[in-house]
Design a protein around this motif. Structure first.
Motif, PDB file in Angstrom:
ATOM      1  N   MET A   1       0.838  -1.188   0.000  1.00 22.51           N
ATOM      2  CA  MET A   1       0.000   0.000   0.000  1.00 22.51           C
ATOM      3  C   MET A   1       0.874   1.239   0.000  1.00 22.51           C
ATOM      4  N   ALA A   2       0.268   2.326  -0.397  1.00 20.63           N
ATOM      5  CA  ALA A   2       0.978   3.605  -0.456  1.00 20.63           C
ATOM      6  C   ALA A   2       0.064   4.702   0.079  1.00 20.63           C
ATOM      7  N   LEU A   3       0.670   5.825   0.401  1.00 24.24           N
ATOM      8  CA  LEU A   3      -0.097   7.002   0.771  1.00 24.24           C
ATOM      9  C   LEU A   3      -0.401   7.788  -0.490  1.00 24.24           C
ATOM     10  N   TYR A   4      -1.618   8.351  -0.551  1.00 23.07           N
ATOM     11  CA  TYR A   4      -2.017   9.197  -1.666  1.00 23.07           C
ATOM     12  C   TYR A   4      -2.555  10.505  -1.119  1.00 23.07           C
ATOM     13  N   ARG A  23      -4.328   6.092   2.812  1.00 21.88           N
ATOM     14  CA  ARG A  23      -3.515   4.936   2.462  1.00 21.88           C
ATOM     15  C   ARG A  23      -4.400   4.025   1.633  1.00 21.88           C
ATOM     16  N   ALA A  24      -3.934   3.643   0.454  1.00 21.01           N
ATOM     17  CA  ALA A  24      -4.741   2.831  -0.459  1.00 21.01           C
ATOM     18  C   ALA A  24      -3.836   1.979  -1.338  1.00 21.01           C
ATOM     19  N   THR A  25      -4.452   1.013  -2.028  1.00 19.65           N
ATOM     20  CA  THR A  25      -3.698   0.108  -2.895  1.00 19.65           C
ATOM     21  C   THR A  25      -3.420   0.691  -4.275  1.00 19.65           C
ATOM     22  N   SER A  26      -4.185   1.732  -4.671  1.00 19.58           N
ATOM     23  CA  SER A  26      -4.005   2.327  -5.995  1.00 19.58           C
ATOM     24  C   SER A  26      -4.579   3.736  -6.007  1.00 19.58           C
ATOM     25  N   GLU A  27      -4.297   4.461  -7.079  1.00 17.34           N
ATOM     26  CA  GLU A  27      -4.877   5.793  -7.253  1.00 17.34           C
ATOM     27  C   GLU A  27      -6.400   5.704  -7.304  1.00 17.34           C
ATOM     28  N   LYS A  28      -6.922   4.699  -7.994  1.00 22.38           N
ATOM     29  CA  LYS A  28      -8.366   4.502  -8.091  1.00 22.38           C
ATOM     30  C   LYS A  28      -8.969   4.285  -6.704  1.00 22.38           C
ATOM     31  N   ALA A  29      -8.339   3.442  -5.887  1.00 20.86           N
ATOM     32  CA  ALA A  29      -8.843   3.183  -4.532  1.00 20.86           C
ATOM     33  C   ALA A  29      -8.782   4.448  -3.680  1.00 20.86           C
ATOM     34  N   ALA A  30      -7.744   5.271  -3.867  1.00 21.55           N
ATOM     35  CA  ALA A  30      -7.629   6.537  -3.128  1.00 21.55           C
ATOM     36  C   ALA A  30      -8.788   7.467  -3.489  1.00 21.55           C
ATOM     37  N   LEU A  31      -9.117   7.538  -4.763  1.00 20.42           N
ATOM     38  CA  LEU A  31     -10.232   8.374  -5.201  1.00 20.42           C
ATOM     39  C   LEU A  31     -11.570   7.820  -4.697  1.00 20.42           C
ATOM     40  N   GLU A  32     -11.690   6.496  -4.582  1.00 16.33           N
ATOM     41  CA  GLU A  32     -12.914   5.899  -4.034  1.00 16.33           C
ATOM     42  C   GLU A  32     -13.094   6.280  -2.566  1.00 16.33           C
ATOM     43  N   ILE A  33     -12.010   6.284  -1.798  1.00 15.66           N
ATOM     44  CA  ILE A  33     -12.075   6.711  -0.393  1.00 15.66           C
ATOM     45  C   ILE A  33     -12.474   8.178  -0.324  1.00 15.66           C
ATOM     46  N   ALA A  34     -11.880   9.005  -1.182  1.00 14.73           N
ATOM     47  CA  ALA A  34     -12.125  10.449  -1.159  1.00 14.73           C
ATOM     48  C   ALA A  34     -13.552  10.810  -1.548  1.00 14.73           C
ATOM     49  N   THR A  35     -14.213   9.967  -2.334  1.00 15.27           N
ATOM     50  CA  THR A  35     -15.560  10.288  -2.811  1.00 15.27           C
ATOM     51  C   THR A  35     -16.643   9.518  -2.064  1.00 15.27           C
ATOM     52  N   MET A  36     -16.318   8.996  -0.885  1.00 11.48           N
ATOM     53  CA  MET A  36     -17.307   8.285  -0.082  1.00 11.48           C
ATOM     54  C   MET A  36     -18.363   9.249   0.449  1.00 11.48           C
ATOM     55  N   GLY A  37     -19.525   8.723   0.711  1.00 14.72           N
ATOM     56  CA  GLY A  37     -20.611   9.524   1.265  1.00 14.72           C
ATOM     57  C   GLY A  37     -21.884   8.713   1.333  1.00 14.72           C
ATOM     58  N   ARG A  57     -18.875  13.845  -6.117  1.00 19.49           N
ATOM     59  CA  ARG A  57     -19.171  12.418  -6.019  1.00 19.49           C
ATOM     60  C   ARG A  57     -18.443  11.610  -7.085  1.00 19.49           C
ATOM     61  N   ASP A  58     -18.303  12.165  -8.288  1.00 19.47           N
ATOM     62  CA  ASP A  58     -17.647  11.449  -9.390  1.00 19.47           C
ATOM     63  C   ASP A  58     -16.130  11.685  -9.438  1.00 19.47           C
ATOM     64  N   GLY A  59     -15.598  12.480  -8.496  1.00 16.21           N
ATOM     65  CA  GLY A  59     -14.162  12.742  -8.456  1.00 16.21           C
ATOM     66  C   GLY A  59     -13.669  13.696  -9.522  1.00 16.21           C
ATOM     67  N   SER A  60     -14.571  14.368 -10.210  1.00 22.86           N
ATOM     68  CA  SER A  60     -14.191  15.226 -11.333  1.00 22.86           C
ATOM     69  C   SER A  60     -13.357  16.444 -10.927  1.00 22.86           C
ATOM     70  N   ASN A  61     -13.370  16.826  -9.665  1.00 28.42           N
ATOM     71  CA  ASN A  61     -12.572  17.981  -9.228  1.00 28.42           C
ATOM     72  C   ASN A  61     -11.405  17.554  -8.339  1.00 28.42           C
ATOM     73  N   LEU A  62     -10.940  16.303  -8.512  1.00 26.62           N
ATOM     74  CA  LEU A  62      -9.886  15.763  -7.662  1.00 26.62           C
ATOM     75  C   LEU A  62      -8.727  15.213  -8.479  1.00 26.62           C
ATOM     76  N   LYS A  63      -7.548  15.212  -7.851  1.00 28.08           N
ATOM     77  CA  LYS A  63      -6.396  14.511  -8.412  1.00 28.08           C
ATOM     78  C   LYS A  63      -5.715  13.777  -7.272  1.00 28.08           C
ATOM     79  N   ALA A  64      -5.083  12.648  -7.580  1.00 27.72           N
ATOM     80  CA  ALA A  64      -4.401  11.842  -6.571  1.00 27.72           C
ATOM     81  C   ALA A  64      -2.927  11.741  -6.920  1.00 27.72           C
TER      82      ALA A  64
END
Length: 83
Positions: A1-4, A23-37, A57-64
């Protein structure tokens, strides 16, 4: 795992997050954590209650960005702009 570090790509207002570190397994997983709700229904209306206000919600304004480290998945740091 890595920090994002997941950060906003748009402006930030009061009472919103501009960045978090997870902390996540991938950039995709990091974005999934960030867009939880939670989705809330009020009759026919549906409202999205984001865990990190200001993050779309769709992560469109985020970068990891990956930061290497070891450990379990989860939130490490949140940056919140109080108003």
């Amino acid at each position: 795992m890595a920090l994002y570090k997941v950060s906003r790509t748009d402006g930030c207002r009061y009472d919103e997050y501009d960045a978090i570190v997870v902390r996540a397994t991938s950039e995709k997983a990091a974005l999934e954590i960030a867009t939880m709700g939670d989705e809330r229904r009020y009759g026919d209306d549906v409202e999205w209650d984001a865990q990190f206000s200001g993050f779309e919600r769709d992560g469109s304004n985020l970068k990891a960005e990956m930061i290497l480290s070891a450990g379990p998945a989860g939130l490490i740091l949140g940056s919140f702009n109080a108003g």
